[in-house]
Design a protein around this motif. Structure first.
Motif, PDB file in Angstrom:
ATOM      1  N   LYS A  55       0.735  -1.156   0.010  1.00  0.00           N
ATOM      2  CA  LYS A  55      -0.090   0.156   0.113  1.00  0.00           C
ATOM      3  C   LYS A  55       0.920   1.171  -0.054  1.00  0.00           C
ATOM      4  O   LYS A  55       1.919   1.302   0.690  1.00  0.00           O
ATOM      5  CB  LYS A  55      -0.879  -0.021   1.095  1.00  0.00           C
ATOM      6  CG  LYS A  55      -2.044   1.222   1.155  1.00  0.00           C
ATOM      7  CD  LYS A  55      -3.126   0.479   2.021  1.00  0.00           C
ATOM      8  CE  LYS A  55      -4.224   1.235   1.938  1.00  0.00           C
ATOM      9  NZ  LYS A  55      -5.286   1.433   0.984  1.00  0.00           N
ATOM     10  N   MET A  77      -4.185  -5.252  -7.759  1.00  0.00           N
ATOM     11  CA  MET A  77      -4.712  -4.273  -6.713  1.00  0.00           C
ATOM     12  C   MET A  77      -5.178  -2.906  -7.357  1.00  0.00           C
ATOM     13  O   MET A  77      -4.789  -2.563  -8.496  1.00  0.00           O
ATOM     14  CB  MET A  77      -3.866  -4.170  -5.664  1.00  0.00           C
ATOM     15  CG  MET A  77      -3.252  -5.411  -4.913  1.00  0.00           C
ATOM     16  SD  MET A  77      -4.481  -6.200  -4.238  1.00  0.00           S
ATOM     17  CE  MET A  77      -4.299  -5.409  -2.647  1.00  0.00           C
ATOM     18  N   TRP A  82      -1.759   0.952  -4.409  1.00  0.00           N
ATOM     19  CA  TRP A  82      -0.900   0.049  -4.339  1.00  0.00           C
ATOM     20  C   TRP A  82       0.248   0.092  -5.056  1.00  0.00           C
ATOM     21  O   TRP A  82       0.021   0.534  -6.415  1.00  0.00           O
ATOM     22  CB  TRP A  82      -1.686  -1.380  -4.292  1.00  0.00           C
ATOM     23  CG  TRP A  82      -2.559  -1.584  -3.344  1.00  0.00           C
ATOM     24  CD1 TRP A  82      -3.832  -1.094  -3.006  1.00  0.00           C
ATOM     25  CD2 TRP A  82      -2.435  -2.410  -2.217  1.00  0.00           C
ATOM     26  NE1 TRP A  82      -4.445  -1.453  -1.867  1.00  0.00           N
ATOM     27  CE2 TRP A  82      -3.490  -2.173  -1.097  1.00  0.00           C
ATOM     28  CE3 TRP A  82      -1.165  -3.018  -1.689  1.00  0.00           C
ATOM     29  CZ2 TRP A  82      -3.646  -2.880  -0.091  1.00  0.00           C
ATOM     30  CZ3 TRP A  82      -1.402  -3.631  -0.494  1.00  0.00           C
ATOM     31  CH2 TRP A  82      -2.458  -3.419   0.520  1.00  0.00           C
TER      32      TRP A  82
END
Length: 131
Positions: A55, A77, A82
């Motif tokens: 993240k 993602m 991300w």
């Protein structure tokens, strides 16, 4: 840093973070690190090479992708929140540790205050230097 060293460095760093634990919810090909049930790091070789998915703050993620050729949008993602890190000459142990810690802090910051294992605004900042 090669791919296996990348995975080991990221995993070693994650295992030191308060409240972090490893799960395999997507099968043996994915190592998923969580804090209080929330994902902050994934390790896999599914795309054909070892990668670490983390993240990142959207502004920082963009800057990191511009600065490092081995950082790309998050594999499978949200591409805004991300990043994917793979091994390469410009990937240092310090960079990996900082990115893992930043990912952890971002996730912890969104937990209810009573569930936060550390203060996300100060944890890990005393030892940090400019990248």
């Amino acid at each position: 840093m090669n791919g296996s060293a990348l995975h080991k460095t990221a995993a070693d760093c994650a295992e030191e973070l308060p409240g972090a634990h490893l799960e395999h919810p997507f099968g043996p090909d994915w190592e998923v690190y969580k804090v209080r049930g929330k994902v902050f790091m994934l390790l896999t070789e599914v795309p054909g090479r070892p990668v670490v998915i983390l993240k990142a703050d959207p502004g920082e993620a963009h800057a990191l992708r511009e600065q490092y050729s081995h950082i790309t949008p998050g594999y499978h993602m949200n591409k805004k929140h991300w990043i994917t890190l793979e091994g390469g000459d410009d990937v240092s142990k310090k960079l990996v540790e900082e990115l893992v810690t930043d990912s952890y802090r971002l996730v912890v910051a969104h937990l209810p205050k009573a569930e936060q294992p550390v203060d996300p605004h100060t944890y890990g900042t005393s030892t940090r230097a400019a990248r």
